[in-house]
Design an enzyme around this catalytic site. Structure first.
Site, mmCIF file in Angstrom:
data_model
loop_
_atom_site.group_PDB
_atom_site.id
_atom_site.type_symbol
_atom_site.label_atom_id
_atom_site.label_comp_id
_atom_site.label_asym_id
_atom_site.label_seq_id
_atom_site.Cartn_x
_atom_site.Cartn_y
_atom_site.Cartn_z
ATOM 1 N N TYR A 144 26.632 90.126 -12.615
ATOM 2 C CA TYR A 144 25.848 89.632 -10.992
ATOM 3 C C TYR A 144 25.811 90.651 -10.224
ATOM 4 O O TYR A 144 26.587 91.223 -10.207
ATOM 5 C CB TYR A 144 26.962 88.524 -10.422
ATOM 6 N N ASP A 239 27.074 99.112 -11.279
ATOM 7 C CA ASP A 239 27.369 98.307 -10.112
ATOM 8 C C ASP A 239 28.946 98.240 -9.841
ATOM 9 O O ASP A 239 29.529 97.187 -10.725
ATOM 10 C CB ASP A 239 26.599 96.954 -10.093
ATOM 11 N N LYS A 267 32.827 95.521 -1.433
ATOM 12 C CA LYS A 267 34.159 94.777 -1.506
ATOM 13 C C LYS A 267 35.316 95.720 -0.937
ATOM 14 O O LYS A 267 35.540 95.873 0.175
ATOM 15 C CB LYS A 267 34.464 94.146 -2.731
#
Ligand SMILES: *Cc1c(COP(=O)(O)O)cnc(C)c1O
Length: 433
Positions: A144, A239, A267
């Site tokens: 994702y 990523d 994050k």
């Protein structure tokens, strides 16, 4: 357990937000009950609107590596708040965070801050396209990368939970520029490059895929990605929105000792505030505006409050033994649960990388998205409900991983072990009649 207030808030929320939420996976669609409305957090715990207390393994989906309201982060935020919230001009706060990251990370030379992981990925892929002059990007099933248009092609996380393979509203013309490959399948990837090599700008991967189970790859496979990119003149994008500052200060790049061309962060980097970033060598970053022709901008980019929060959090991560400590705490919990499940013949295994863990119902190690048996998520649903009753909060989907923070104490984790064991056993006792 009384959830009256949460339930009432959810009724109101449904009138205000699609599905009553501002991000789909929060909607409890794949577990029992209505979403809990969280009122406050402190250390390793959160409290819902009815005053129920939970040991938190969601940690806001990863950002809170120090737990809730860590003192240095709170102090840094308060100090900046005395001076303002946003200037839309350079400030030293962004400089401090960038310096801290770049000085301690040999895999990058220049960075650009944005406001979310999605934005980081969107900009990182644009940079890869701009730098190579090619359009296509390769992504993997089960990884994702945020809700970027052309990456919502068989994506994981919330989408996998809902069993939707792509999003409405993404033009076919965009999706066509994305090539999707299964993880850990060299043949499939080789074939893609043989057919489209000239047009492929980049491969994007979560080097530690953690949005659709925890599908840990072999280092040799990631090495293979590095080599095929180099061979065809494509860029390798890691990523690291989850793995960055999580599996070590320099993330998966350092964990596997592989040099990607572009790295995206999110994050943890913002200390609980909305921050993302993309980073690369000086050469690659020279393509970014205003130095180069790849346009990228943001009104709230490098927001001073968020930068100060990120700096305070990352400074704590750099303390001696920080990651080692987190790893061991997590390993002790995971091993204790797994030993119990083996002894009791329960078909559950916690999979771990650093302070990330995932409850797997597969009998062997799995590395591909399609090896997850969706039917077995009904077990997770039972376990999730029982855990909530006993004051443990996991992300509301069996495809999601859990996070251990520095605030989780030995006592917290002992309680977690006992409760996980009890709950898993009760679930399978019920299933087996
Ligand atoms: C969470 C995540 C994103 C998206 O970040 P947002 O801040 O939610 O936009 C992108 N990539 C990975 C690997 C993620 O885990």
């Amino acid at each position: 357990m009384n959830r009256t207030t949460s339930n009432q808030l959810y009724e109101t929320a449904k009138e205000l937000f699609p599905g009553g939420v501002n991000s789909p996976v929060r909607a409890f669609k794949s577990v029992y009950g209505a979403p809990l409305f969280i009122e406050k957090g402190e250390g390793s715990h959160i409290w819902d609107a009815d005053g129920n207390k939970y040991l938190d393994f969601c940690c806001s989906w990863g950002p809170l590596i120090l737990g809730h309201r860590p003192e240095p982060v709170m102090k840094a935020i308060q100090e900046v708040l005395e001076k303002g919230t946003t200037f839309g001009a350079p400030s030293r706060y962004g400089l401090e965070l960038a310096q801290l990251i770049i000085d301690n990370n040999p895999y990058i030379e220049k960075i650009r801050f944005v406001s979310s992981g999605t934005e980081a990925v969107m900009s990182g892929v644009r940079l890869a396209r701009g730098a190579t002059g090619r359009n296509k990007v390769v992504k993997f099933e089960g990884c994702y990368h945020g809700h970027v248009d052309h990456l919502l092609v068989k994506a994981g996380s919330g989408l996998a939970t809902f069993g939707v393979s792509s999003s409405a509203g993404v033009p076919d013309a965009f999706a066509k520029e994305t090539l999707v490959a299964p993880l850990n399948d060299r043949e499939a990837l080789t074939k893609l490059f043989e057919e489209h090599g000239e047009d492929i700008s980049s491969i994007i991967i979560e080097p530690i895929p953690a949005n659709n189970g925890l599908l840990v790859q072999d280092k040799s496979y990631l090495q293979f990605l590095r080599e095929i990119c180099t061979k065809y003149g494509a860029l390798l994008i890691f990523d690291e929105v989850i793995s960055g500052f999580r599996v070590g200060f320099c993330g998966a790049s350092d964990y596997y000792q592989i040099q990607p061309d572009i790295i995206t962060y999110g994050k943890i980097i913002g200390g609980g505030m909305p921050v993302g970033a993309f980073a690369a060598s000086n050469e690659i970053m020279s393509h970014v505006a205003p130095d180069g022709p790849v346009y990228q901008a943001g009104t709230l980019s490098a927001n001073p409050v968020a930068m100060a929060a990120g700096t305070a959090q990352l400074k704590a991560c750099l303390e001696e033994g920080f990651y080692c400590n987190l790893y061991h705490k997590t390993a002790d919990m995971v091993e204790a649960v797994n030993t119990f499940c083996e002894k009791e013949n329960l078909p559950v295994k916690l999979v771990q990388t650093a302070s990330i863990f995932w409850m797997s119902f597969a009998s062997e190690r799995i590395t591909k998205a399609d090896e997850i048996d969706g039917d077995k998520m009904s077990f997770f649903k039972e376990i999730h409900a029982l855990l909530l009753e006993k004051g443990i909060y996991l992300g509301p989907s069996g495809y999601e991983v859990g996070f251990v923070s520095a605030a989780h104490t030995k006592e917290d984790l002992e309680y977690a072990v006992n409760t996980f064991c009890e709950t898993i056993k009760a679930t399978f006792d019920k299933v087996n009649g």
